[in-house]
Design a protein around this motif. Structure first.
Motif, PDB file in Angstrom:
ATOM      1  N   GLY A 181      60.467  12.051  22.320  1.00  0.00           N
ATOM      2  CA  GLY A 181      61.027  13.320  21.867  1.00  0.00           C
ATOM      3  C   GLY A 181      62.184  13.197  20.891  1.00  0.00           C
ATOM      4  N   ALA A 201      56.496  13.373  21.821  1.00  0.00           N
ATOM      5  CA  ALA A 201      57.216  13.877  22.998  1.00  0.00           C
ATOM      6  C   ALA A 201      57.034  13.001  24.237  1.00  0.00           C
ATOM      7  CB  ALA A 201      56.766  15.302  23.304  1.00  0.00           C
ATOM      8  N   THR A 219      57.658  20.843  17.706  1.00  0.00           N
ATOM      9  CA  THR A 219      56.496  21.102  18.570  1.00  0.00           C
ATOM     10  C   THR A 219      55.218  21.203  17.746  1.00  0.00           C
ATOM     11  OG1 THR A 219      57.896  22.198  20.196  1.00  0.00           O
ATOM     12  CG2 THR A 219      55.537  22.695  20.287  1.00  0.00           C
TER      13      THR A 219
END
Length: 135
Positions: free
Chosen positions: A45, A98, A130
């Motif tokens: 992440g 992530a 994302t």
């Protein structure tokens, strides 16, 4: 010829990165050499802020999957052994997926006068990061 000692690994500044990122300097050339090389390790992440390099940057992925995004929304997913070249002045970001660690060698040149070629910009938005996972 000169054998250089291994440099200490340092945590990257939170002002330029989201998440935990660690830098191990490999080489910083002395003029006339302008080459700078570092091993950069990203925890799952973790990623850079938006930034650009006056003379460009080359990223050689050594572990995991690197996400490299540009302002136009393009995202490259580069795996171990692959190399991404970011041209001079291109605003971009890079980091880990992530769910896995990622390491890359960051290779760039300082400016002709020896000054830092990197301009750090704002953090990457959570929605952008994302979306990059799915790109």
């Amino acid at each position: 010829m000169e054998l250089k000692p291994t440099a200490a690994t340092v945590k990257a500044p939170s002002s330029n990165f989201t998440g935990d990122v660690y830098l191990t300097p490999i080489h910083r050339g002395q003029l006339p050499s302008r080459m700078t090389a570092s091993l950069v390790r990203f925890t799952p992440g973790a990623h850079t802020n938006w930034h650009r390099h006056d003379v460009g940057q080359t990223l050689h992925v050594s572990e995991g999957v690197a996400l490299v995004g540009t302002r136009d929304g393009s995202v490259v997913h580069a795996t171990a052994g692959q190399t991404v070249v970011c041209p001079p002045g291109e605003e971009h970001w890079h980091g880990a997926s992530a769910d896995a660690f990622m390491s890359h060698f960051a290779l760039l040149e300082v400016n002709e006068d020896g000054s830092d070629p990197t301009t750090w910009l704002e953090p990457v938005g959570e929605a952008e990061y994302t979306a990059a996972q799915r790109a």
